[in-house]
Scaffold this active site. Structure first.
Site, PDB file in Angstrom:
ATOM      1  N   GLY A 214       0.797  -1.213   0.000  1.00 42.74           N
ATOM      2  CA  GLY A 214       0.000   0.000   0.000  1.00 42.74           C
ATOM      3  C   GLY A 214       0.831   1.265   0.000  1.00 42.74           C
ATOM      4  CD  GLU A 237      -3.074 -10.453  -2.629  1.00 42.91           C
ATOM      5  OE1 GLU A 237      -2.558 -10.397  -1.499  1.00 42.91           O
ATOM      6  OE2 GLU A 237      -3.015 -11.460  -3.357  1.00 42.91           O
ATOM      7  CG  LEU A 238      -2.915  -2.481  -3.111  1.00 41.98           C
ATOM      8  CD1 LEU A 238      -2.822  -1.699  -4.416  1.00 41.98           C
ATOM      9  CD2 LEU A 238      -3.500  -1.606  -2.006  1.00 41.98           C
ATOM     10  CG  ASP A 239       1.168  -2.894  -3.597  1.00 44.22           C
ATOM     11  OD1 ASP A 239       1.325  -2.576  -4.785  1.00 44.22           O
ATOM     12  OD2 ASP A 239       1.014  -2.071  -2.676  1.00 44.22           O
ATOM     13  N   GLY A 240      -0.038  -7.573  -4.615  1.00 45.72           N
ATOM     14  CA  GLY A 240       0.049  -8.999  -4.295  1.00 45.72           C
ATOM     15  C   GLY A 240       0.400  -9.881  -5.466  1.00 45.72           C
TER      16      GLY A 240
END
Length: 279
Positions: A214, A237-240
């Site tokens: 994030g 998925e955020l930054d995943g």
């Protein structure tokens, strides 16, 4: 090697120019096979990300067209990918194959964008840059805008509003690209966008994933001895998404927030550059 110890492929001796081999999204059966085959681990020794269902790997070889013809190389790796039920297998010879066509997306911070543009100008980035897209309206008399104008690279400022869908506009501009690069583009791309685009999107994250996800990872990392940058594929998925490259640098109590951020930005530039070159 297969389960009986027989060769999957007999790799020739290599010399001359470099071949970059990328294999993405191996199914579970391939991972289960890998677990029992240390020889196959050698083939995937540069594996950079895995989970219970996915392996993302990249290996580099030296290419000799006399000993291993380009067409035969594709056929050999296609056979290998089928054997391990891979979703995708990609072989690239940068000195021989056509250059990838990409678009760069950036927001207000332009250290990554400027670094990529200068590397491209110097012939160190083997891609074709079709356009730069941003949610930041840069004025004409700036270094970036003068550079783009000089090299006839279109700049598209897309403001966000209730009346229009920015993602639709982006899709209209990038439909003929091979992949996208988010050079500090501080807007989240939706899962719908990723599905409609259907090709890889590479992002640089100013932190060492999977930690410090994030925003404001520099503040999150206060008190650590190492800072990092991560280049990864973009997923819902955020930054995943699967990690491509990671770099770290040591910090100490002598660093303040400014020096901390400067070190982080240098890592971001290096990490993103390396990921694009090895794509």
């Amino acid at each position: 090697m297969n389960a009986n110890g027989k060769d999957l492929l007999r790799f020739p001796d290599w010399s001359s120019s470099t071949v970059v081999v990328s294999r993405r999204r191996y199914a579970t059966v391939a991972i289960q096979s890998v677990a029992g085959q240390p020889q196959f681990h050698n083939i995937l020794r540069d594996c950079c990300w895995c989970s219970s269902t996915v392996v993302v790997g990249r290996s580099e070889f030296v290419f000799d067209p006399i000993k291993w013809q380009r067409k035969q190389m594709n056929e050999d790796f296609l056979d290998l990918s089928k054997m391990f039920n891979a979703v995708k297998s990609l072989v690239r010879v940068p000195s021989v194959d056509p250059k990838y066509k990409i678009a760069l997306l950036a927001s207000k911070q332009d250290h990554c964008l400027v670094d990529l543009l200068h590397a491209w100008q110097d012939g160190k980035l083997p891609v074709q840059i079709s356009s730069v897209i941003s949610n930041h309206d840069r004025v004409g008399n700036t270094h970036v805008m003068r550079f783009l104008e000089r090299h006839e690279i279109p700049y598209h400022y897309l403001s966000k509003s209730k009346e229009k869908n920015v993602e639709d506009e982006i899709l209209g501009l990038v439909e003929d690209t091979d992949f996208l690069v988010l050079a500090r583009y501080m807007q989240v791309l939706s899962g719908n966008f990723l599905k409609r685009y259907g090709k890889d999107v590479i992002n640089i994250h100013h932190g060492l994933l999977p930690s410090f996800k994030g925003g404001n990872p520099s503040r999150q990392a206060a008190g650590v001895n190492l800072i990092g940058a991560t280049t990864h594929f973009v997923t819902e998925e955020l930054d995943g998404g699967p990690i491509i490259e990671q770099m770290v640098e040591r910090v100490s109590h002598k660093d303040n927030l400014l020096s901390f951020i400067q070190k982080s930005e240098n890592l971001e530039k290096q990490c993103l550059m390396k990921a694009i070159k090895s794509y």
